[in-house]
Write a protein that holds these residues in place. Sequence first.
Motif, PDB file in Angstrom:
ATOM      1  N   LEU A 189       0.865  -1.175   0.000  1.00 57.41           N
ATOM      2  CA  LEU A 189       0.000   0.000   0.000  1.00 57.41           C
ATOM      3  C   LEU A 189       0.902   1.226   0.000  1.00 57.41           C
ATOM      4  N   LEU A 190       0.741   2.116  -0.968  1.00 59.60           N
ATOM      5  CA  LEU A 190       1.618   3.282  -1.085  1.00 59.60           C
ATOM      6  C   LEU A 190       0.794   4.553  -1.254  1.00 59.60           C
ATOM      7  N   LEU A 191       1.410   5.677  -0.886  1.00 61.65           N
ATOM      8  CA  LEU A 191       0.787   6.973  -1.148  1.00 61.65           C
ATOM      9  C   LEU A 191       0.744   7.240  -2.646  1.00 61.65           C
ATOM     10  N   GLN A 192      -0.308   7.916  -3.083  1.00 59.35           N
ATOM     11  CA  GLN A 192      -0.379   8.343  -4.470  1.00 59.35           C
ATOM     12  C   GLN A 192       0.830   9.208  -4.806  1.00 59.35           C
ATOM     13  N   VAL A 216       1.955  -3.467  -5.852  1.00 61.38           N
ATOM     14  CA  VAL A 216       1.096  -2.451  -5.235  1.00 61.38           C
ATOM     15  C   VAL A 216      -0.368  -2.855  -5.383  1.00 61.38           C
ATOM     16  N   LEU A 217      -0.986  -3.090  -4.249  1.00 62.01           N
ATOM     17  CA  LEU A 217      -2.400  -3.447  -4.223  1.00 62.01           C
ATOM     18  C   LEU A 217      -3.290  -2.215  -4.254  1.00 62.01           C
ATOM     19  N   GLN A 218      -2.840  -1.149  -3.569  1.00 61.03           N
ATOM     20  CA  GLN A 218      -3.689   0.027  -3.421  1.00 61.03           C
ATOM     21  C   GLN A 218      -2.844   1.273  -3.206  1.00 61.03           C
ATOM     22  N   HIS A 219      -3.232   2.368  -3.864  1.00 59.51           N
ATOM     23  CA  HIS A 219      -2.664   3.677  -3.574  1.00 59.51           C
ATOM     24  C   HIS A 219      -3.670   4.465  -2.741  1.00 59.51           C
TER      25      HIS A 219
END
Length: 298
Positions: A189-192, A216-219
Motif C-alpha cells: 500500500l503506497l501513497l499516491q 502495489v495493491l492500493q494507492h
Amino acid sequence: MNFYLLKSFVTLAESLHFGAASQELNLSQPALTKQIKRLEEYLGAPLFRRSRHGTDLTEFGRFFLRQAQPLLLDADNVFRQGRRAARGELGSLAIGFSFSTVDIVSRVLPQFRLRYPEVEVTLHDLSSAEQMQRLLEGSLQVGFVRLPVHEGLSCQRILSDRLALVVPRSMAGQITSFDVRSIRDLPFLLLQRARAPGLYDHITRFCALHDFHPQVLQHANESLTILSLVGAGVGVSLMHESALRTPGESVVCLPITDPRAQWDVGLTWRTDEPDPVIEKFVELVSAIAPQLAPPALA
C-alpha cells in the motif's frame, strides 16, 4: 502639506513655549519660527499671538489644533506600525508543510506565535513539490520540504528522514527487517505519487537498487489511511519514518538502515525580496533546529 510643519505646529501649540518645543523637536528656535511662519503663510491666517507675556493661540489656531491633533496621532501610529512591520513584528506568514513535517511545525509554531503574536499565520498542507512551486509563484512564504530545493530558493537543513517498512502486528514475528526475500510477494500500500511525488520517487529508486518491484495493491491519498489498512492486515507499506512516531498498536514499524533510504528535510524560502517576517521565522527555526530532530524509531 509638509508633515513636519504640522508636527511643529502641534508641538508648539501644546506647550506654548518656543524653547520647550524646539528642544522636543530637536530644532533651533529660529528654525521653528520659520516653520510656523511657512505654515501660517500656507493657511493664510496667523496661528499664534506673540507678546511680551508669551505665546498664545489665536482663535483660528485653536480651531486648527483641534483638526491637526487626531491627524498627527494617526500619522504617528502609521509610522509606529510601519517600524514594527519592518522589524517583523507585524504582517502575515503563509507556511507550507506536509504530513511528514507536522511534528516540526507543531513545535516551531507555538514559539513563533508567542514571540510575534500579531503576525497572522496560515498553514498549507502540500507536498514538497507543490510548496516549492507556490514559493516561486509568491503565494507561499516559507515551507518545510524534502531537500534539495528548486533554483531560486534558499534553504536550511533541519533533520534527516528515512524509509521504514510498516507491517501488521500479526506479522511482526515473520518480518523483522527490510528483507526483499521475505516481502517480495506481499501486497503493498503506497501513497499516491500526486500526493507525495518526492517520497514516491524515492521509494521507486530505493526498491530498484534492491532489484525489487513492490506488488502495489492500493494507492491512498493519506498516510493515516495506509496505516489503518496495514493495521487491518490488507498489506504492508514503505513510508517515511517521520510519519510513524505514533503508528498505533495494530502495526509495527521497522526502520531501514541502508543510507540510501535516507534524505534531508529543511526549511525553504525565497530571498529575492527581503521580508522581515520571513527573516524572523528563519532565525527562530535556526535557533531551535537542534531540538527538532525526533528520536529514531530504532
